[in-house]
Motif scaffolding. Sequence first.
Motif, PDB file in Angstrom:
ATOM      1  N   VAL A 172       0.837  -1.207   0.000  1.00 46.55           N
ATOM      2  CA  VAL A 172       0.000   0.000   0.000  1.00 46.55           C
ATOM      3  C   VAL A 172       0.866   1.249   0.000  1.00 46.55           C
ATOM      4  O   VAL A 172       0.626   2.206  -0.752  1.00 46.55           O
ATOM      5  CB  VAL A 172      -0.947  -0.012   1.218  1.00 46.55           C
ATOM      6  CG1 VAL A 172      -1.668   1.330   1.356  1.00 46.55           C
ATOM      7  CG2 VAL A 172      -1.956  -1.138   1.104  1.00 46.55           C
ATOM      8  N   LEU A 173       1.903   1.249   0.832  1.00 50.88           N
ATOM      9  CA  LEU A 173       2.787   2.413   0.911  1.00 50.88           C
ATOM     10  C   LEU A 173       3.572   2.602  -0.386  1.00 50.88           C
ATOM     11  O   LEU A 173       3.782   3.739  -0.840  1.00 50.88           O
ATOM     12  CB  LEU A 173       3.749   2.252   2.087  1.00 50.88           C
ATOM     13  CG  LEU A 173       3.114   2.309   3.484  1.00 50.88           C
ATOM     14  CD1 LEU A 173       4.143   1.961   4.550  1.00 50.88           C
ATOM     15  CD2 LEU A 173       2.531   3.686   3.755  1.00 50.88           C
ATOM     16  N   ALA A 174       4.025   1.496  -0.982  1.00 49.49           N
ATOM     17  CA  ALA A 174       4.772   1.599  -2.241  1.00 49.49           C
ATOM     18  C   ALA A 174       3.883   2.160  -3.348  1.00 49.49           C
ATOM     19  O   ALA A 174       4.329   3.008  -4.146  1.00 49.49           O
ATOM     20  CB  ALA A 174       5.326   0.226  -2.639  1.00 49.49           C
ATOM     21  N   TYR A 175       2.629   1.713  -3.410  1.00 49.37           N
ATOM     22  CA  TYR A 175       1.717   2.264  -4.410  1.00 49.37           C
ATOM     23  C   TYR A 175       1.481   3.753  -4.164  1.00 49.37           C
ATOM     24  O   TYR A 175       1.411   4.554  -5.115  1.00 49.37           O
ATOM     25  CB  TYR A 175       0.385   1.520  -4.386  1.00 49.37           C
ATOM     26  CG  TYR A 175      -0.678   2.200  -5.219  1.00 49.37           C
ATOM     27  CD1 TYR A 175      -0.675   2.085  -6.604  1.00 49.37           C
ATOM     28  CD2 TYR A 175      -1.658   2.987  -4.620  1.00 49.37           C
ATOM     29  CE1 TYR A 175      -1.631   2.732  -7.376  1.00 49.37           C
ATOM     30  CE2 TYR A 175      -2.617   3.641  -5.380  1.00 49.37           C
ATOM     31  CZ  TYR A 175      -2.597   3.510  -6.749  1.00 49.37           C
ATOM     32  OH  TYR A 175      -3.541   4.161  -7.507  1.00 49.37           O
ATOM     33  N   THR A 176       1.368   4.144  -2.902  1.00 53.34           N
ATOM     34  CA  THR A 176       1.157   5.552  -2.575  1.00 53.34           C
ATOM     35  C   THR A 176       2.329   6.406  -3.043  1.00 53.34           C
ATOM     36  O   THR A 176       2.142   7.475  -3.643  1.00 53.34           O
ATOM     37  CB  THR A 176       0.962   5.713  -1.061  1.00 53.34           C
ATOM     38  OG1 THR A 176      -0.135   4.901  -0.630  1.00 53.34           O
ATOM     39  CG2 THR A 176       0.682   7.155  -0.697  1.00 53.34           C
ATOM     40  N   ALA A 177       3.559   5.935  -2.773  1.00 50.29           N
ATOM     41  CA  ALA A 177       4.738   6.672  -3.222  1.00 50.29           C
ATOM     42  C   ALA A 177       4.824   6.698  -4.745  1.00 50.29           C
ATOM     43  O   ALA A 177       5.192   7.717  -5.344  1.00 50.29           O
ATOM     44  CB  ALA A 177       6.000   6.050  -2.622  1.00 50.29           C
ATOM     45  N   LEU A 178       4.481   5.574  -5.382  1.00 52.44           N
ATOM     46  CA  LEU A 178       4.521   5.511  -6.845  1.00 52.44           C
ATOM     47  C   LEU A 178       3.519   6.490  -7.461  1.00 52.44           C
ATOM     48  O   LEU A 178       3.798   7.122  -8.490  1.00 52.44           O
ATOM     49  CB  LEU A 178       4.227   4.085  -7.312  1.00 52.44           C
ATOM     50  CG  LEU A 178       4.298   3.833  -8.814  1.00 52.44           C
ATOM     51  CD1 LEU A 178       5.725   3.995  -9.320  1.00 52.44           C
ATOM     52  CD2 LEU A 178       3.785   2.431  -9.149  1.00 52.44           C
ATOM     53  N   SER A 179       2.353   6.649  -6.840  1.00 55.36           N
ATOM     54  CA  SER A 179       1.356   7.596  -7.347  1.00 55.36           C
ATOM     55  C   SER A 179       1.913   9.010  -7.372  1.00 55.36           C
ATOM     56  O   SER A 179       1.684   9.769  -8.323  1.00 55.36           O
ATOM     57  CB  SER A 179       0.092   7.545  -6.483  1.00 55.36           C
ATOM     58  OG  SER A 179      -0.480   6.260  -6.483  1.00 55.36           O
TER      59      SER A 179
END
Length: 690
Positions: A172-179
């Motif tokens: 979830v955190l990786a997707y947030t940073a990627l966004s």
Amino acid sequence: MSYNPQTARDASKWDPVDRETVEAERQASKAWSHPHISKDFHTEPAQSIQRQATRHSDSSDDSDDESSSPSEGMSRIATAASAGRTETRAARTKTHPLEDHRIETHRLQHVATVGTTGTKEYGKPLPNFGGGKQYPPDLPPYEDYVVEFDGPDDPLHPQNWPFKKKLNIAMVLAYTALSSTFTSSLFSASTQAFAVYWGISVEVATLGTSLYVLGYAFGPLCWGPLSELRGRKLPIVIGMFGFTVFNFGTATAFNLQTFFICRFFTGVFGSAPLSIVAAAFSDMFDNTQRGPAIVLFSATVFLGPMLAPFIGGFVQMSGVGWRWNVYIPALMGVLSVVLNVFFLVESYPPVVLVGKASELRRRTKNWGIHAKQEEVEVDLGELVTKNLSRPLRLLFTEPVVLLLTIYMSFIYGLLYLFLTAYPLVFQGVHGMNPGVGGLPFFGIMVGIFLVAAYIIYDSRNYNKKLEANGGIPIPEWRLPPVIAGGVLFSLGLFWFGWTGYTRSIHWIVPTLSGLFTGFGLLAIFICCFNYLVDSYLMFAASVIAANTFLRSIAAAGFPLFARQMFNGLGIQYAGTLLGAFSALLVPIPILFYLYGRKLREKSKFAPTMKRKPTEAETSGSDDDNDDSHSMVALAATRSRAHAEPSTTRQRTNGSSGTQPRDIEKEAEAPNGTTAVPTSSGPTLDGKKTE
């Protein structure tokens, strides 16, 4: 055991806030542990804690005798009082040494970033209690009411969560940073269409990318301290909500002023995951797992700007217009908010204890129970000093911080300069369309994956060196990949410039230059970042803030002159200029590898760690005269294996060099270092003592 006075070098020249931080470190180093931990602590934690509470309530009058008599079973460990407190240190029920390390590390972080847990001088009388009541009597020692984790294996602590749970949160955190990083470059594919739509120059249209990245420079000044006060989840949710709102505002803007203002604040709010996600990973993963986790996170941060151009190019070619290259990040932000609200679990240990204390207050009706985090008092002046003025002072007074930040800023700026350079080569020279012209960025992405795999593989060697050195990290160990990455990065720029300027050279040749530039990009960034953190333990947050501020400004500025430079000099000579400048920066990590320790010894902010002598070497000498103990902040760099007690060895009183090591006592050392003979082992700089 006493604080090493060398770590307070030139303290008289510091401002009050910095002096307060060092005083907190001095107090933390006064913590001591007893010779052994009772068996029932490990076998029956719940019953043990209950018995401890009973013993404490029954024998509060003679607690001083217990703490001073070594023959009473040693049921308590005295710990440091809060920073800024002057009253007598309260005795806390016995805790595992690893707990003490974690506790003191988080308290020192509070002092260094957001405030103290002391009582401020308000300068005005207290109001009446109300209801005709007198003020109630003082509570017993406040430490008795402070909740802590139940041993090193407490399932409530984020590092003890099941791996599946940590993996889900990490995704979830990786997707947030990627966004966030994906949004930073997606709009670049619509720069020319945006310029035509508003009738402005391409350079002015490039502000749509530059202003977003400029927001990265100012956002962390807010999100970092907020994460230290309220935990990781709240600022990420607020940040991604603001990110989503301003993205929709940007997409629907009907004048340039609204567009550019919304774009800047999108970057300010979008910087929240970049400021917090790495810290959340550190909350969940210990030293044996943290390295690969941070590498994978950093890879996603760099992959975002590389993935966006070809996706944005195909969107632009579809004919839906430039606004959809802003609507897409807004929709990604909506998904990110939903995922973080419903699936992100708070991972900041002090705030986790706030929830535990709240539950205990409700269920026991004992309103004195609280977490240490609830004592933190924030002063606006201190907040500005610690998170704005100190980073700037570190940036301009510390050669290590300044030179490495310049190096990292140049590398990070080139990442966004490529958003202009690659289209000039593959669309301008080779005639590709905007979608296909973004695919050569995969060369850089493959290079990023290669260096990520190498760093993860090499982490085993680093852990072996760390174990051989008693758990004390040597910052210079981080620099060899930086040296190799700097050389490859420079070669990649020469390669790109001298193979991409003419159509007679196949397009795959300049594409393959991305293997070198991608490898160097991530190697330089990650290893320099870790070097700064290892070098400035207490002030790592300030160093990171200074580094983020300067490199974000560089990343915002580079795209503004990239087109003029490549058009004016030509692709081959512009690539040569950038490669030559990159080559001039290669000696910086080499100099720090050779002379970094000497520079850190002269620094007011970078403590140098020393190793403890063995008990045999210190027999007959007073512990208070021992100045070789490392600071408690070092615990942040240590794994559980270095602090876990072992009951397989028994203590011996012999003083010969062949006696078995006192593993149990070594594990209980409050500063977390292992007693290793300094007469035959390497010191911090890797040299043998005489």
